[in-house]
Design a protein around this motif. Structure first.
Motif, mmCIF file in Angstrom:
data_model
loop_
_atom_site.group_PDB
_atom_site.id
_atom_site.type_symbol
_atom_site.label_atom_id
_atom_site.label_comp_id
_atom_site.label_asym_id
_atom_site.label_seq_id
_atom_site.Cartn_x
_atom_site.Cartn_y
_atom_site.Cartn_z
ATOM 1 N N THR A 113 0.967 -1.073 0.063
ATOM 2 C CA THR A 113 0.022 -0.035 0.081
ATOM 3 C C THR A 113 0.779 1.299 -0.217
ATOM 4 O O THR A 113 0.587 2.235 -0.693
ATOM 5 N N GLN A 139 -7.907 -0.027 -0.550
ATOM 6 C CA GLN A 139 -8.300 -1.395 0.151
ATOM 7 C C GLN A 139 -9.690 -1.304 0.570
ATOM 8 O O GLN A 139 -10.552 -2.207 0.343
ATOM 9 N N ASP A 171 -5.722 -1.091 -4.853
ATOM 10 C CA ASP A 171 -5.045 -1.777 -3.828
ATOM 11 C C ASP A 171 -6.026 -2.778 -2.988
ATOM 12 O O ASP A 171 -7.189 -2.554 -2.563
ATOM 13 N N GLU A 172 -5.556 -4.204 -3.199
ATOM 14 C CA GLU A 172 -6.569 -5.285 -2.762
ATOM 15 C C GLU A 172 -7.962 -4.966 -3.151
ATOM 16 O O GLU A 172 -8.647 -4.968 -2.302
ATOM 17 N N ALA A 226 -10.269 -8.220 -1.585
ATOM 18 C CA ALA A 226 -9.996 -8.354 -0.123
ATOM 19 C C ALA A 226 -11.444 -8.530 0.406
ATOM 20 O O ALA A 226 -12.120 -7.536 0.152
ATOM 21 N N SER A 279 -2.749 -7.625 -4.520
ATOM 22 C CA SER A 279 -3.397 -8.597 -3.843
ATOM 23 C C SER A 279 -2.648 -9.621 -3.251
ATOM 24 O O SER A 279 -1.524 -10.046 -3.467
#
Lengths: 626, 322
Positions: B45, B96, B172-173, B176, B204
């Motif tokens: 991140t 995220q 970013d992710e 998730a 990821s």
């Protein structure tokens, strides 16, 4: 224009966020209504307070007067009454004792304490006033009688004074007369008279010898002339002289004897007179002092009389100074308090709303995205302020509309001045709220800080503290309290109808605060952002390449297929190209080389120096700089 | 793949007292999907946030190719820290956790972020229609974000990140906390965005997803860049053995194993009804295995090669680094 669009978008978003929260929208709409409701209830409440009374023999009239305004509960002891005040069963207690009354009140109940105290004392004072008037009447009547008596006493004293004056005058005359008598008597003393008699006898003897001489002379003359008439005359003269001589001398001698006696008597009289004279002097002095006293008594009596003759009414005697409160221009209590309520509303709403808006934004998921958009930070600050301004204005308008119906107080009378002032006050408190929002990191701490700051501003204000009785420096700080300033501004405009120009000094200070706050917000916002997203360490922009002289890879200037990565290589390039080729990149409208120096080296001075330069001029400038 | 559009040169980033990124240098090519993988706390991140200029490195440079910025054509690259507003137009970022306002509707969220990018109503409305279609959110325009599923919120977040048509999209992710169905959905959508020419950088934990979608993968471990290459090359480089799964009837694997000898075989063990063989030479081992089965009374029912995954490569790489 773009900024305005952005600003309006952020405000719209904030408003949607607020209004979609039921509790927030309820607070915005119902808050002002609730305030008005509370104010209305407080000021129009007809419920009487409950007080306890511990009676005494003489308290009946007082109890009667209290019964009109209070619900009375009878107590037998002051302890029981006091205990119930502590428990809150009753609002206060009045204990009547002979000649005095004790008030038992709970000072911790500040909302009840002063009104109750004022109400009880005013009732008792009213009753005391009635009694005082009765007593005053009696006093006045006694004074009236005294005045009459004094009048007669004054007449008597006046007569005494006159008699004394006359007596004193007579005494003086007597003293003068006796003096002249004795002077005269002293002039005809017996010794002198006797010496005079002796002189007369001597003179008589001389006359006699002279007469005899004269008789002899006349005899001789008559003899010589034969004129008897001369002799006869001389005889006549001699015999008459003989007669006079015999009678007068005897008489004189008897007079002298009489005189001798008289002189003795006079001497005696003189002695008596001397005594009398001394006595008269003493008497005269006594009379003088008596007269002075009598005169003083007289003037005192006259003064007293003149005082007593002034018309004094019962009310004047019972209340010599009648205090009348004349409000400057305030018709009733609620209108006086309305500006303060307004400032309170603005302060609490602005502080809480602005701080909560900021912390909501900071703790929202979208906070991060806001920062990666090309929207400047100050626009977010401005949007928080503008949203708060909008909401508080809505509240103020609501409050104004409702208050114009229920308490007959409208803001619309001085719309221009009031609008400017409200705008300024809301601006200040909104900025303060925004600052709170950026200073603290959790909703709880922001809320707590906003409430604390509001409470401090409220406590250190003229609403709570008597400003003018404070020491100089503290008074200055309290006067500089923004809440106090705001209060004075609104009271000035709404209650006293001051114009804007009359309030400009206060307004100036408030705006000064607001500007300082805005600057502080911008600093705190930047620090808070770094702390929030990055670290406590201030980020440093790495620019080491500037010292080294070569730009990093990727920052090169691409000209004619060549990559220029330093000022030296730029000089080499410029030396290698023609003037025409140079002008393709550097003319009056643009200068690629100057732009590159400005953007990569951040050297505005060199960049400016290179502009409008010929190729050779640019080479020379660069060489000089190196 | 095109030229590089973004470059990181020797980037060092410190957060608090901790060095999060150590001397990271990499380039991102125009139009590619670059995967960034690494365990939790590896600095993914931070790396992505540094790429967009949100975090300023203590050392090093983050450069974006100038031709994607208007007005800076005379330079090859521009620093992301020196041309803030211009650079911000280049990047789209979906973090995220969805960066959206939960009290606003889908349309209101898009409108708001479009306004922050200075887009006019006409401009963003057209883009929004396309994006909502792409994200399969057209039917939910008026839905309030907080009432939507996690997958929808994630898609809305990506839509918000793309409303200004960024040249580089950083995710970013993005999958998730999503269930497998929603994850598949998101990866499909990312693939569709990439097809439109947008450069995508995606981080990821799901290495299998990254492996299938990314053109290249950067492996981060404890703030260091261990490798950046295509998934195939990484696997080739770091996976030294593969597995073969065999099923025979009646399945007398003990007997089978006893007659089986191959130098390439590292391990053989039974997993349920299957025999799993780990070998460094799949082809020779399979040939040898078939011969052994033919010679026995066993009948081959299935044989599968379990090719090495990126997960394995990642584990190999990180364990080696440990």
């Amino acid at each position: 224009m773009n900024h305005i669009l952005r600003l309006s978008a952020i405000i719209r978003k904030n408003m949607r966020n607020i209004l979609r929260s039921k509790s927030s929208s309820a607070a915005i709409l119902l808050g002002p209504l609730l305030i008005i409701l509370i104010v209305g209830v407080v000021f129009n409440s007809s419920g009487d307070p409950v007080i306890g009374i511990v009676s005494s023999d003489s308290s009946a009239p007082y109890e009667q007067s209290l019964a009109d305004s209070f619900i009375i509960l009878e107590y037998t002891s002051s302890d029981a009454c006091s205990q119930d005040v502590r428990r809150g069963v009753i609002n206060g207690c009045v204990v009547f004792l002979p000649g005095r009354a004790s008030l038992i009140v709970d000072p911790t109940q500040s909302a009840v304490y002063y009104p109750l105290l004022e109400k009880i004392t005013s009732r008792l004072d009213a009753q005391t006033g009635l009694i005082r008037e009765g007593l005053s009447e009696e006093v006045l009547s006694a004074l009236s009688t005294a005045r009459v008596n004094l009048y007669s006493d004054a007449s008597v004293s006046k007569n005494i004074s006159a008699s004394l004056t006359s007596l004193q005058r007579d005494l003086a005359v007597l003293r003068d007369s006796s003096g002249s008598v004795f002077t005269s008597i002293s002039l005809v003393s017996p010794q002198r008279f006797l010496s005079l008699v002796d002189s007369v006898v001597d003179a008589q003897n001389e006359y006699r010898s002279l007469a005899f001489s004269l008789h002899s002379a006349f005899d001789e003359l008559a003899s010589s002339q034969g004129d008897n008439s001369s002799r006869e005359v001389a005889n006549e003269f001699l015999s008459s002289l003989q007669r006079v001589d015999n009678g007068s001398i005897d008489d004189l001698r008897s007079i002298a004897v009489s005189l001798e006696r008289t002189a003795q008597s006079v001497s005696e009289i003189e002695f008596r007179q001397q005594e009398l004279y001394t006595q008269a002097n003493i008497l005269g002095a006594s009379l003088s002092s008596t007269r002075v006293l009598v005169d003083a008594l007289q003037s005192s009596l006259e003064e007293t009389q003149s005082v007593l003759f002034v018309n004094i009414s019962v009310s004047e005697l019972s209340d010599p100074l009648l205090t009348v409160v004349e409000p400057v221009s305030v018709p009733d209590d609620i209108s006086t308090l309305f500006p303060s309520f307004l400032v309170l509303l603005i302060m609490f709403t602005s502080l809480l709303l602005a701080s909560q808006l900021v912390i909501s934004e900071r703790s929202s998921r979208a906070y991060f995205r806001n920062f990666i958009t090309p929207t400047p930070d100050w626009l977010f600050v401005l949007s928080m302020y503008a949203t708060t301004l909008l909401v508080v204005l809505i509240q103020v308008i609501l409050l104004s509309v409702v208050s114009s119906f229920f308490i007959s107080f409208s803001l619309s009378e001085h719309l221009f001045t009031t609008s400017i002032l409200l705008f300024s006050i809301i601006t200040f408190f909104s900025f303060l709220g925004v600052l709170m929002g950026y200073l603290f990191n959790t909703r709880e701490s922001v809320l707590l800080s906003a409430i604390t700051v509001s409470a401090i501003l409220l406590l250190v204000s003229d609403v709570v503290l008597p400003i003018h009785s404070l020491p100089g420096l503290i008074e200055f700080f309290v006067q500089a309290n923004p809440f106090v300033l705001s209060n004075q501004l609104l009271i000035g405009a709404l209650v006293f109808q001051f114009s804007l120009s009359e309030l400009i000094a206060y307004l100036f200070v408030l705006w000064l605060y607001a500007i300082m706050l805005f600057a502080l917000i911008m600093i705190v916002q930047r620090v808070a952002r770094v702390q929030y997203f990055e670290s406590r360490k201030t980020a440093l922009r790495v620019s080491s390449f500037l010292q080294e002289g070569e730009v990093p890879e990727g920052r090169e200037l691409l000209v004619f297929g060549k990559s220029i990565n330093s000022k030296k290589s730029l000089i080499s390039l410029l030396e290698s190209i023609s003037d025409d080729a140079y002008e393709q990149f550097a003319d009056h409208s643009r200068n690629v080389f100057a732009d590159w120096i400005r953007d990569v080296y951040k050297d505005d001075q060199l960049s400016r120096a290179l502009r409008n330069k010929s190729r050779k001029g640019a080479i020379s400038t660069l060489k000089q700089q190196l | 793949m095109g030229k590089d559009i973004l470059r990181l040169d020797s980037v060092v980033k410190v957060l608090g007292e901790k060095v999060v990124l150590y001397d990271i240098s990499l380039d991102v090519r125009q139009g590619e999907i670059l995967g960034v993988i690494g365990s939790s706390g590896s600095g993914k991140t931070t790396l992505l946030r540094t790429m967009i200029g949100f975090l300023v490195p203590e050392k090093g440079h983050v450069l974006v190719r100038s031709n994607v910025l208007s007005g800076l054509q005379h330079q090859m690259y521009a620093s992301v820290f020196e041309h803030g507003p211009l650079v911000k137009q280049v990047f789209g970022f979906a973090s995220q956790h969805p960066s959206i306002y939960l009290n606003l509707t889908v349309e209101e969220n898009i409108e708001y972020f479009a306004s922050l990018y200075g887009l006019s109503q006409d401009s963003w409305k057209k883009t929004a229609d396309l994006l909502l279609k792409l994200m399969d959110l057209s039917h939910a325009r008026k839905s309030v974000a907080k009432e939507m599923s996690g997958g929808m919120q994630r898609r809305l977040d990506i839509a918000c990140a793309m409303i200004h048509k960024p040249r580089i999209l950083i995710l970013d992710e993005p999958t998730a906390d999503l269930d497998p169905f929603l994850r598949r959905n998101i990866w499909d959508m990312i693939h569709r965005i990439a097809e439109q020419g947008t450069t995508i950088i995606v981080s990821s934990h799901s290495l299998s997803d990254i492996e299938t979608i990314c053109d290249r993968v950067a492996i981060l471990h404890k703030g260091r860049l261990l490798s950046i290459d295509s998934p195939q090359n990484i696997k080739k480089q770091f996976i030294t053995s593969e597995k073969i799964s065999v099923q025979t009837y009646p399945g007398a694997y003990t007997k089978l194993v006893s007659g089986f000898s191959d130098d390439a075989i590292i391990d053989m063990h039974q997993e349920g009804q299957e025999l799993v063989i780990t070998t460094i030479d799949v082809e020779s081992t399979i040939q040898h295995l078939i011969d052994v089965i033919r010679a026995s009374n066993e009948k081959l029912t299935s044989i599968r090669v379990l090719s090495g995954t990126l997960d394995e490569a990642f584990l190999q790489l990180t364990e080696a680094r440990q």
